[in-house]
Enzyme design. Structure first.
Site, PDB file in Angstrom:
ATOM      1  N   LYS A 117       0.868  -1.178   0.000  1.00  0.00           N
ATOM      2  CA  LYS A 117       0.000   0.000   0.000  1.00  0.00           C
ATOM      3  C   LYS A 117       0.910   1.234   0.000  1.00  0.00           C
ATOM      4  CE  LYS A 117      -3.830   2.250   2.393  1.00  0.00           C
ATOM      5  NZ  LYS A 117      -3.757   3.026   3.620  1.00  0.00           N
ATOM      6  N   HIS A 156      -3.833   2.696  14.758  1.00  0.00           N
ATOM      7  CA  HIS A 156      -4.219   1.305  14.503  1.00  0.00           C
ATOM      8  C   HIS A 156      -3.007   0.405  14.771  1.00  0.00           C
ATOM      9  CE1 HIS A 156      -2.106   2.549  10.883  1.00  0.00           C
ATOM     10  NE2 HIS A 156      -1.899   1.263  10.588  1.00  0.00           N
ATOM     11  N   ASP A 183      -1.269  -3.213  12.954  1.00  0.00           N
ATOM     12  CA  ASP A 183      -1.358  -3.947  11.686  1.00  0.00           C
ATOM     13  C   ASP A 183      -1.786  -5.387  11.952  1.00  0.00           C
ATOM     14  OD1 ASP A 183      -0.451  -1.654  10.521  1.00  0.00           O
ATOM     15  OD2 ASP A 183       1.562  -2.398  10.065  1.00  0.00           O
ATOM     16  N   HIS A 208       0.057   2.654  16.146  1.00  0.00           N
ATOM     17  CA  HIS A 208       0.757   3.721  15.431  1.00  0.00           C
ATOM     18  C   HIS A 208      -0.205   4.503  14.549  1.00  0.00           C
ATOM     19  CE1 HIS A 208       0.933   0.093  12.919  1.00  0.00           C
ATOM     20  NE2 HIS A 208       1.002   0.885  11.853  1.00  0.00           N
TER      21      HIS A 208
END
Length: 274
Positions: free
Chosen positions: A172, A191, A193, A247
């Site tokens: 991404k 969020h 990962d 993060h």
């Protein structure tokens, strides 16, 4: 400059013939995975030249006129998640998320859909494909060390997340345009990962923040490094020994920020996370 700093891990000696030197390097990697769950990797084996090609190609795509980028548009509603997209939406705290992005599967080679990869610039496909292949080899090295750190045989963690055949690498590219009022916006809201590992290349514009010991810490930009996150998958498989850190991405009113995140994920049917 003050307070805690994201650790920088030098991988130069990760496979050294000298056992003491090798173990010292591996211990530092494990310690960073336990304490932080995020680190700058240097001497990771991927050439500066290849990283520059990836950065140039990605930037050149986002510099194209909007109508050319729209040809690659994704369509979330119909389940077509690969391609070009834009986020301009309020998040939970009322701030705007302010980014364009391009998302696509880059490895294994037989699962890629090259029809949605940008044809312009000319080097995009070749540079990105080569980078994905080298990252895949780096993921194996890291997973080997993390596996040994759990007292398991070195191939075990990689096998659990899909092995060479099935572990998916999804890229991404996040493009954060100049933002006139950065205090009202975020690039990406806080969020963790869900991946096993995430590798991030960036254009040396700071903006990544980590929630460490109750405070937001801004990661410095370390030249020629790749940032690596431990993802939720590895946190869960390690019973919480390795950390998946919260993060977020900040925006900037002076400089465009671009990051290339590659998420190494087990296929959905391989592993059920609870």
């Amino acid at each position: 400059d003050e307070g805690p700093q994201v650790p920088t891990i030098d991988l130069k000696e990760i496979d050294s013939e000298n056992e003491n030197v090798r173990e010292r390097c591996r211990e530092e990697l494990k310690k960073a995975a336990v304490d932080w769950g995020v680190m700058h990797l240097v001497n990771h084996g991927i050439s500066d030249e290849l990283m520059d090609r990836v950065r140039k190609a990605g930037k050149a795509f986002f510099d194209l006129p909007i109508e050319q980028k729209e040809k690659y548009a994704n369509d979330q509603a119909s389940g077509k998640i690969q391609g070009y997209g834009s986020k301009l939406a309020n998040n939970a705290s009322g701030q705007l998320e302010w980014e364009d992005y391009f998302f696509h599967l880059v490895y294994p080679e037989d699962k890629r859909d090259l029809s949605i990869w940008p044809q312009t610039p000319a080097d995009y496909i070749e540079a990105t494909a080569e980078y994905a292949k080298e990252l895949r080899a780096l993921a194996t090295k890291v997973l080997r060390v993390l596996s040994l750190g759990l007292g398991l045989e070195e191939g075990r963690l990689e096998k659990e997340v899909g092995g060479l055949e099935e572990l998916l690498l999804q890229m991404k590219i996040n493009y954060y345009p100049l933002c006139p009022q950065p205090e009202l916006a975020l690039g990406v809201e806080a969020h963790t990962d869900v991946s096993a590992l995430t590798f991030i290349l960036h254009n040396m514009v700071p903006g990544l923040q980590l929630f460490y010991e109750g405070k937001w810490v801004t990661a410095k930009c370390v030249p020629n490094s790749i940032i690596m996150h431990i993802g939720d998958t590895i946190e869960i498989l390690s019973n919480g020994k390795y950390k998946s850190i919260l993060h977020r991405g900040m925006v900037n009113k002076e400089k465009v920020r671009i990051s290339w995140a590659v998420f190494c994920e087990p296929p959905k049917e391989k592993i059920i996370l609870k």
